[in-house]
Design a protein around this motif. Structure first.
Motif, PDB file in Angstrom:
ATOM      1  N   ARG A  62       2.516   7.346  -6.817  1.00  0.00           N
ATOM      2  CA  ARG A  62       3.057   8.096  -5.901  1.00  0.00           C
ATOM      3  C   ARG A  62       4.485   8.421  -6.460  1.00  0.00           C
ATOM      4  NH1 ARG A  62       0.149   7.655  -1.321  1.00  0.00           N
ATOM      5  NH2 ARG A  62      -1.386   5.950  -1.102  1.00  0.00           N
ATOM      6  N   ALA A 119       0.752  -1.061   0.043  1.00  0.00           N
ATOM      7  CA  ALA A 119      -0.005   0.031   0.016  1.00  0.00           C
ATOM      8  C   ALA A 119       0.853   1.421   0.132  1.00  0.00           C
ATOM      9  CB  ALA A 119      -0.826   0.112   1.078  1.00  0.00           C
ATOM     10  N   ASP A 153       1.807   1.804  -3.664  1.00  0.00           N
ATOM     11  CA  ASP A 153       0.555   1.445  -4.443  1.00  0.00           C
ATOM     12  C   ASP A 153       0.340   3.082  -5.009  1.00  0.00           C
ATOM     13  OD1 ASP A 153       0.227  -0.952  -5.020  1.00  0.00           O
ATOM     14  OD2 ASP A 153      -1.520  -1.115  -3.729  1.00  0.00           O
ATOM     15  N   SER A 154      -0.465   2.936  -6.075  1.00  0.00           N
ATOM     16  CA  SER A 154      -1.148   4.246  -6.749  1.00  0.00           C
ATOM     17  C   SER A 154      -1.838   4.857  -5.695  1.00  0.00           C
ATOM     18  CB  SER A 154      -1.595   4.102  -8.002  1.00  0.00           C
ATOM     19  OG  SER A 154      -0.851   3.575  -8.950  1.00  0.00           O
ATOM     20  N   ARG A 155      -1.951   6.234  -5.665  1.00  0.00           N
ATOM     21  CA  ARG A 155      -3.118   7.028  -5.014  1.00  0.00           C
ATOM     22  C   ARG A 155      -4.337   6.464  -5.222  1.00  0.00           C
ATOM     23  NH1 ARG A 155      -0.395  11.184  -2.673  1.00  0.00           N
ATOM     24  NH2 ARG A 155       1.830  11.794  -3.389  1.00  0.00           N
ATOM     25  N   SER A 156      -5.256   7.047  -4.403  1.00  0.00           N
ATOM     26  CA  SER A 156      -6.892   6.473  -4.681  1.00  0.00           C
ATOM     27  C   SER A 156      -7.252   6.954  -6.136  1.00  0.00           C
ATOM     28  CB  SER A 156      -7.499   7.058  -3.474  1.00  0.00           C
ATOM     29  OG  SER A 156      -7.695   8.334  -3.073  1.00  0.00           O
ATOM     30  N   ASN A 157      -6.648   8.012  -6.616  1.00  0.00           N
ATOM     31  CA  ASN A 157      -7.195   8.476  -7.826  1.00  0.00           C
ATOM     32  C   ASN A 157      -6.453   7.985  -9.153  1.00  0.00           C
ATOM     33  OD1 ASN A 157      -4.556   9.928  -7.787  1.00  0.00           O
ATOM     34  ND2 ASN A 157      -5.473  11.938  -7.629  1.00  0.00           N
ATOM     35  N   GLY A 158      -5.592   7.051  -8.686  1.00  0.00           N
ATOM     36  CA  GLY A 158      -4.897   5.976  -9.742  1.00  0.00           C
ATOM     37  C   GLY A 158      -3.686   6.733  -9.943  1.00  0.00           C
ATOM     38  N   GLU A 159      -3.335   7.983  -9.858  1.00  0.00           N
ATOM     39  CA  GLU A 159      -2.093   8.543  -9.780  1.00  0.00           C
ATOM     40  C   GLU A 159      -0.896   7.950  -9.092  1.00  0.00           C
ATOM     41  OE1 GLU A 159      -1.656  12.862  -9.587  1.00  0.00           O
ATOM     42  OE2 GLU A 159      -3.859  13.308 -10.289  1.00  0.00           O
TER      43      GLU A 159
END
Length: 100
Positions: free
Chosen positions: A55, A44, A47-53
């Motif tokens: 990190r 986590a 992983d990508s941010r919750s908006n898909g972008e």
């Protein structure tokens, strides 16, 4: 050893594969990664941010199976075998030793 995490590979899977290669041990003979770090939290973290972008940045180092593991940006691993660390055994290794 330098290791690039595959596009469809989790950071934790990459760590186990890379440490296995450096230490010369099969993954199933190594102590579980959960003995040193929470794999879900580690994945986590990178992983990508919750908006898909994706990190950007971030570095984490820890010791696992006599190796210093450094994760850079969730994309690259550096694995360094540590000669001065005592071997870590899990219950399966201890049980095999006791049977001999």
């Amino acid at each position: 050893m330098e290791y690039e995490v595959g596009v469809d590979e989790s950071v934790t899977t990459a760590i186990v594969r890379a440490v296995s290669a450096v230490s010369g041990r099969q993954p199933k003979s190594m102590p579980p990664l959960t003995h040193v770090i929470n794999p879900d939290a580690l994945d986590a973290l990178f992983d990508s941010r919750s908006n898909g972008e994706p990190r950007i940045g971030g570095r984490l180092s820890f010791i696992y199976n006599r190796c210093r593991v450094t994760v850079d940006n969730g994309e690259y691993l550096t694995i360094e075998l540590l000669d001065d660390c005592p071997p870590v055994t899990d219950d399966r290794e201890r049980d095999r030793t006791e049977l001999q």
